[in-house]
Design an enzyme around this catalytic site. Structure first.
Site, short mmCIF file in Angstrom:
data_model
loop_
_atom_site.label_atom_id
_atom_site.label_comp_id
_atom_site.label_asym_id
_atom_site.label_seq_id
_atom_site.Cartn_x
_atom_site.Cartn_y
_atom_site.Cartn_z
N ARG A 47 5.44 5.41 -16.53
CA ARG A 47 4.12 5.10 -15.97
C ARG A 47 3.89 3.59 -16.06
O ARG A 47 3.30 2.98 -15.18
CB ARG A 47 3.00 5.87 -16.69
CG ARG A 47 1.63 5.47 -16.18
CD ARG A 47 0.43 6.27 -16.65
NE ARG A 47 0.64 7.16 -17.75
CZ ARG A 47 0.64 6.78 -19.04
NH1 ARG A 47 0.41 5.52 -19.37
NH2 ARG A 47 0.85 7.67 -19.99
N TYR A 99 -12.60 0.30 6.50
CA TYR A 99 -11.82 1.54 6.52
C TYR A 99 -12.66 2.66 5.88
O TYR A 99 -13.24 2.47 4.81
CB TYR A 99 -10.51 1.32 5.76
CG TYR A 99 -9.72 2.58 5.55
CD1 TYR A 99 -9.11 3.22 6.62
CD2 TYR A 99 -9.62 3.17 4.29
CE1 TYR A 99 -8.40 4.39 6.45
CE2 TYR A 99 -8.89 4.34 4.11
CZ TYR A 99 -8.29 4.94 5.19
OH TYR A 99 -7.60 6.10 5.01
N ASP A 171 -8.37 -6.90 2.17
CA ASP A 171 -7.50 -5.79 2.56
C ASP A 171 -6.67 -6.29 3.74
O ASP A 171 -7.18 -6.49 4.83
CB ASP A 171 -8.34 -4.57 2.94
CG ASP A 171 -7.50 -3.35 3.29
OD1 ASP A 171 -6.34 -3.53 3.71
OD2 ASP A 171 -8.01 -2.22 3.16
N LYS A 196 1.16 1.90 5.79
CA LYS A 196 1.07 1.48 7.18
C LYS A 196 2.24 0.54 7.53
O LYS A 196 3.36 0.99 7.53
CB LYS A 196 -0.31 0.85 7.43
CG LYS A 196 -1.47 1.62 6.77
CD LYS A 196 -1.75 2.98 7.39
CE LYS A 196 -2.70 3.84 6.58
NZ LYS A 196 -3.99 3.26 6.26
C1 LIG Z 1 -5.02 3.51 5.32
C2 LIG Z 1 -5.85 2.39 4.85
C3 LIG Z 1 -6.29 2.31 3.52
C4 LIG Z 1 -6.02 3.41 2.51
O1 LIG Z 1 -4.68 3.52 2.20
P1 LIG Z 1 -3.97 4.93 1.80
O2 LIG Z 1 -2.55 4.51 1.62
O3 LIG Z 1 -4.17 5.87 2.94
O4 LIG Z 1 -4.62 5.38 0.56
C5 LIG Z 1 -7.02 1.20 3.14
N1 LIG Z 1 -7.31 0.21 4.02
C6 LIG Z 1 -6.91 0.26 5.30
C7 LIG Z 1 -7.27 -0.86 6.22
C8 LIG Z 1 -6.18 1.34 5.76
O5 LIG Z 1 -5.81 1.38 7.05
#
Ligand SMILES: *Cc1c(COP(=O)(O)O)cnc(C)c1O
Length: 380
Positions: A47, A99, A171, A196
């Protein structure tokens, strides 16, 4: 220092010390043998530390031009860890075009712990300063935003954050480190859903944080281990593998995105196209200043803004798959109002410009003519 295209393949990676394997092995282990209590090679329990994860963390730090990388089981697990830097009574100023999952964890989880969130438009910075008070600790932005592709000026936000001694979190999921490096523009913390573009193949859920400050790294590493939302080594390996082709994928996402955006804009049945590469995009100049390209994310509204017409397009495409998520090699089509942003109340959503019939595209790296033909037959 090597350029980004070289770093994407080599940063943080060296042949495996035990065998010379050129590819980082998947260290599928939960614990590590010690020679005597406390005498070990830096790994005690998985962990806390895993060698596959360590390599990925170093690679992520390098490609975001930061000092420290931290991996999590999902983008939201990374978001959760950052929010846990805050204490009850603290306040956060965030963009109102966020998001949906981030909005949900802020309002449904952290508000219960006494943290206050303000959501505001950030095209113009004056609204941010008017919300700052003695309890404000953090500014949280996404740029480009999801799904309206608004652009927020990271340097201008960083200047406000510095002046008021606040942490600026960016982000960077939509841009990816190939198009934008927020730390070099003054951000304190970069967060990614590596699910992504970084992973890039729609085969893994993963999150990452990158920082420069040793102190922030220490606090976040403590949370990473204490709260335990860590990814498994196989998921880390998939992201490592994805990163090696980020530059070639992003190049094609940008090229295809540009062509599809213009195709849609010229289509007689399309009312409005949201794409940051258009010169008349309200913050195109800021995008040009802080990004190296415009990416493959596009949203659009059909003439008349009729939900039924949008639904026909959403189920009419053959190549664009109707699915949540983005940033994979294959093209996706989605309906933010009922899918990714379903957790935002309708009045709030409409107020912020997210129409019921808005369609979002994640343009993949297929042949672009095939993609345009697919949209043409679906739009009719
Ligand atoms: C998908 C997404 C998230 C969340 O990420 P997960 O891997 O699905 O938990 C956060 N910010 C943006 C801009 C996203 O597209």
């Amino acid at each position: 220092m090597y350029k980004l295209d070289t770093q994407l393949i080599h940063a943080g990676i060296s042949p495996d010390p035990s065998t010379g394997a050129i590819m980082t092995p998947i260290y599928q282990t939960s614990t590590y043998v010690q020679e005597a209590p406390g005498v070990h090679k830096g790994y005690e329990y998985a962990r806390t530390q895993n060698p596959t994860r360590t390599v990925l963390q170093n690679a992520l730090a390098a490609i975001e031009q930061g000092k420290h990388g931290l991996c999590f089981g999902s983008g939201l697990a990374a978001t959760d860890a950052i929010a846990k830097l805050l204490n009850p009574g603290d306040e956060v100023i965030s963009t109102n075009d966020l998001y949906g999952g981030t909005y949900r964890i802020f309002t449904k989880v952290f508000e219960r712990y006494g943290i206050k969130f303000h959501f505001t438009g950030m095209a113009d910075m004056s609204t941010i300063e008017s919300l700052i008070n003695v309890n404000t600790k953090m500014i949280w932005i996404e740029t480009p935003t999801n799904p309206l592709l608004n652009i927020i000026d990271i340097e201008a936000c960083a200047a406000i954050a510095k002046k008021h001694n606040l942490l600026l979190v960016v982000d960077n999921t939509f841009a990816s480190p190939y198009l934008q490096n927020p730390l070099t523009l003054g951000a304190d913390i970069v967060v990614h859903s590596a699910t992504k573009y970084l992973g890039g193949h729609s085969d893994v859920v993963h999150g990452a944080i990158i920082v420069n400050s040793d102190e922030l790294n220490e606090k976040l590493s403590f949370i990473q281990n204490a709260c335990g939302a860590v990814p498994g080594p196989h998921d880390c390996w998939l992201v490592l593998r994805g990163i090696k082709t980020l530059h070639v994928r992003m190049q094609r996402h940008c090229e295809n995105g540009e062509k599809v955006a213009h195709f849609l804009r010229n289509h007689p049945k399309v009312e409005k196209v949201y794409w940051i590469g258009f010169e008349d995009h309200p913050n195109h100049d800021v995008a040009k200043k802080q990004m190296r390209g415009f990416g493959g994310m596009i949203s659009f509204i059909l003439k008349g803004d009729v939900l039924e017409d949008a639904m026909k397009v959403l189920s009419g495409t053959k190549l664009f798959a109707l699915a949540e998520s983005l940033g994979g090699v294959e093209s996706l089509i989605g309906h933010p109002a009922s899918m990714t942003h379903g957790s935002i109340p309708r009045e709030e959503r409409i107020k912020n410009g997210l129409a019921d019939s808005l369609i979002r595209l994640s343009v993949g790296i297929e042949d672009v003519q095939d993609l345009m033909d697919d949209l043409q037959q679906a739009i009719g």
